[in-house]
Design a protein around this motif. Structure first.
Motif, short mmCIF file in Angstrom:
data_model
loop_
_atom_site.label_atom_id
_atom_site.label_comp_id
_atom_site.label_asym_id
_atom_site.label_seq_id
_atom_site.Cartn_x
_atom_site.Cartn_y
_atom_site.Cartn_z
N TYR A 179 0.81 -1.22 -0.17
CA TYR A 179 0.05 0.01 -0.04
C TYR A 179 0.91 1.36 -0.01
O TYR A 179 0.56 2.42 -0.77
CB TYR A 179 -1.11 0.02 1.38
CG TYR A 179 -1.67 1.26 1.61
CD1 TYR A 179 -3.01 1.41 0.71
CD2 TYR A 179 -1.33 2.40 2.18
CE1 TYR A 179 -3.91 2.43 0.75
CE2 TYR A 179 -2.30 3.30 2.42
CZ TYR A 179 -3.64 3.46 1.56
OH TYR A 179 -4.30 4.58 1.83
N ALA A 180 2.06 1.23 0.93
CA ALA A 180 2.89 2.46 0.89
C ALA A 180 3.60 2.62 -0.45
O ALA A 180 4.01 3.61 -0.77
CB ALA A 180 3.92 2.30 2.20
N SER A 181 4.01 1.51 -1.11
CA SER A 181 4.95 1.58 -2.22
C SER A 181 4.21 1.75 -3.53
O SER A 181 4.84 2.09 -4.47
CB SER A 181 5.73 0.27 -2.20
OG SER A 181 6.38 0.30 -0.91
N LEU A 182 3.02 0.95 -3.73
CA LEU A 182 2.54 0.67 -4.86
C LEU A 182 1.06 1.60 -5.46
O LEU A 182 0.49 1.44 -6.60
CB LEU A 182 2.14 -0.77 -5.03
CG LEU A 182 3.13 -1.65 -5.11
CD1 LEU A 182 2.88 -3.03 -4.90
CD2 LEU A 182 4.04 -1.52 -6.60
N HIS A 183 0.94 2.66 -4.93
CA HIS A 183 -0.26 3.47 -4.93
C HIS A 183 0.34 4.68 -5.33
O HIS A 183 -0.26 5.80 -4.85
CB HIS A 183 -1.21 3.51 -3.65
CG HIS A 183 -1.92 2.50 -3.32
ND1 HIS A 183 -1.25 1.34 -2.78
CD2 HIS A 183 -3.39 2.24 -3.38
CE1 HIS A 183 -2.38 0.21 -2.53
NE2 HIS A 183 -3.49 1.01 -3.19
N GLY A 184 0.87 4.85 -6.72
CA GLY A 184 1.06 6.19 -7.25
C GLY A 184 2.50 6.74 -6.98
O GLY A 184 3.34 6.06 -6.45
N GLY A 185 2.32 8.08 -7.39
CA GLY A 185 3.58 8.75 -7.07
C GLY A 185 4.41 9.09 -8.43
O GLY A 185 4.04 8.23 -9.45
N LYS A 186 5.16 10.02 -8.60
CA LYS A 186 5.82 10.45 -9.66
C LYS A 186 6.91 9.65 -10.21
O LYS A 186 7.26 9.68 -11.22
CB LYS A 186 5.87 12.03 -9.67
CG LYS A 186 4.82 13.02 -9.75
CD LYS A 186 5.20 14.31 -9.90
CE LYS A 186 5.88 14.85 -8.52
NZ LYS A 186 4.93 14.90 -7.34
N ARG A 187 7.44 8.98 -9.27
CA ARG A 187 8.50 8.12 -9.27
C ARG A 187 9.89 8.79 -9.98
O ARG A 187 10.81 8.34 -10.47
CB ARG A 187 8.51 6.84 -10.08
CG ARG A 187 7.15 5.85 -10.05
CD ARG A 187 7.21 5.47 -8.90
NE ARG A 187 6.34 4.28 -8.42
CZ ARG A 187 6.09 4.05 -7.22
NH1 ARG A 187 6.68 4.57 -6.22
NH2 ARG A 187 4.95 3.24 -6.85
N THR A 188 9.94 10.10 -9.34
CA THR A 188 10.94 10.97 -9.69
C THR A 188 12.41 10.23 -9.40
O THR A 188 13.36 10.39 -10.23
CB THR A 188 10.99 12.37 -9.12
OG1 THR A 188 9.69 12.94 -9.41
CG2 THR A 188 12.07 13.37 -9.50
N ARG A 189 12.61 9.84 -8.04
CA ARG A 189 13.91 9.06 -7.66
C ARG A 189 14.26 8.17 -8.71
O ARG A 189 15.63 7.87 -8.99
CB ARG A 189 13.88 9.05 -6.28
CG ARG A 189 13.87 10.21 -5.45
CD ARG A 189 13.02 10.09 -4.31
NE ARG A 189 12.94 11.55 -3.64
CZ ARG A 189 12.12 12.23 -4.09
NH1 ARG A 189 11.12 11.97 -5.00
NH2 ARG A 189 11.97 13.43 -3.35
N ALA A 190 13.31 7.19 -8.90
CA ALA A 190 13.42 5.97 -9.79
C ALA A 190 13.75 6.45 -11.27
O ALA A 190 14.85 5.78 -12.01
CB ALA A 190 12.41 5.14 -9.73
N LEU A 191 12.80 7.48 -11.90
CA LEU A 191 13.37 7.94 -12.90
C LEU A 191 14.81 8.49 -13.13
O LEU A 191 15.42 8.54 -14.13
CB LEU A 191 12.40 8.86 -13.34
CG LEU A 191 11.00 8.27 -13.77
CD1 LEU A 191 10.17 9.42 -13.96
CD2 LEU A 191 10.99 7.26 -14.84
N LEU A 192 15.11 9.31 -11.98
CA LEU A 192 16.51 10.01 -12.11
C LEU A 192 17.66 8.73 -12.13
O LEU A 192 18.52 8.79 -12.88
CB LEU A 192 16.68 10.58 -10.91
CG LEU A 192 16.27 12.05 -10.83
CD1 LEU A 192 16.24 12.45 -9.40
CD2 LEU A 192 16.86 13.06 -11.96
#
Length: 335
Positions: free
Chosen positions: A71-84
């Protein structure tokens, strides 16, 4: 740890980054010139899939711990850090499957910091990404354990990578430093200590560089550390990446400060106006909104200048800056 130089590949002596790259011209075109909306969407989807795989949905038995972690990890977010991380990995010709798992580890650690930051003893928020925070949905004790377990799973993911031991050690060290007393944990402690106080801008900047900037720095560096040793031959590369991430990481936090004071819940995905309500000094409250906005724009510009020596292979890093710039201009237009 392998050096990126292979065969007849030509190198830029200043950075240690190949001008041709081990994946050839076709792959270089994909990594450097693919439209940002395509590679970002694809990258975020792959990281999401890696998170779902790594945080397996097996029966928790008598607890809800894994369900709460997902729930804390898989519910959206821009994923900015992973994309960097993925953007730097494209520059370094890091294998995609490795980048996906490293990006997932970074997002687990980011989720850990958010879950703990939202706790009543910390920033005390009831919304995150437009949903009830973990402690609201699952209880405070479970939220604490979720953060602890996500941190452990992030390191387990890096330790289990299909990569040479030196690479894995470098990645674990980088992520650990980012959340240490010199990074996010220390920055959160400083943030709490500044509540209700009148402080100068330098203190706020120092806090931001630790609390959120350290993980941005690690995200950028980890995409390269998968494949390129941090040694004398690549000193210019890591210097450029560090300048880029220092400016970009601070800019992201300044934007967050501005939006906390100006945006609504739908834009933020969390409760607006909390900094002012909690009497927390921010860049926006110290500088004023327009000056803070210009500060963020200047930081994004400086980040772009930092990667000019890296040439076209750093195009995805430049695209990340353009996305952040567009987001700021859209959600915090000039008054």
């Amino acid at each position: 740890m392998k050096n990126i130089q292979t065969g007849s590949t030509r190198h830029d002596d200043r950075t240690g980054v190949s001008a041709l790259g081990g994946l050839g011209a076709q792959a270089r075109g994909a990594s450097g010139r693919l439209p940002p909306e395509i590679w970002m969407q694809d990258g975020a989807k792959r990281v999401e899939q890696a998170l779902a795989r790594l945080l397996c949905a097996e029966d928790d038995g008598e607890t809800e711990l894994m369900a709460a972690m997902r729930y804390a990890s898989l519910h959206g977010g821009k994923r900015t850090r992973a994309l960097l991380c993925l953007a730097t990995g494209a520059l370094a010709d890091t294998p995609t499957h490795m980048l996906d798992d490293v990006g997932a580890a970074i997002e687990m650690m980011h989720a850990c910091t958010l879950v703990h930051d939202d706790l009543p003893a910390m920033d005390d928020d009831v919304l995150r990404r437009g949903l009830p925070t973990v402690h609201v949905k699952f209880g405070e004790a479970t939220a604490i354990l979720v953060g602890d377990a996500l941190q452990a799973h992030a390191f387990l993911t890096l330790a289990n990578l299909d990569a040479p031991g030196d690479n894995r050690i470098a990645l674990v060290r980088e992520l650990a430093q980012a959340v240490s007393a010199e990074g996010a944990a220390g920055g959160q402690a400083m943030d709490l200590s500044l509540v209700g106080k009148h402080v100068d801008l330098d203190r706020i900047v120092a806090m931001h560089r630790m609390k959120s900037g350290a993980l941005v720095r690690a995200s950028v560096r980890m995409g390269a550390l998968c494949a390129i040793a941090e040694d004398a031959a690549h000193a210019a590369l890591y210097c450029a990446l560090d300048r880029y991430s220092a400016c970009f990481g601070l800019a992201l936090q300044v934007v967050d400060d501005i939006l906390d004071a100006t945006a609504d819940t739908a834009t933020l995905g969390k409760t607006p106006g909390k900094d002012a309500a909690a009497q927390k000094p921010t860049c926006a409250s110290i500088m004023g909104l327009q000056a803070a906005r210009q500060f963020a724009l200047d930081l994004l510009r400086d980040a772009g200048e930092a990667i000019v020596p890296l040439g076209p292979r750093a195009e995805r890093l430049a695209q990340m800056l353009r996305r952040a710039n567009a987001y700021l201009l859209k959600h915090a237009p000039c008054a």
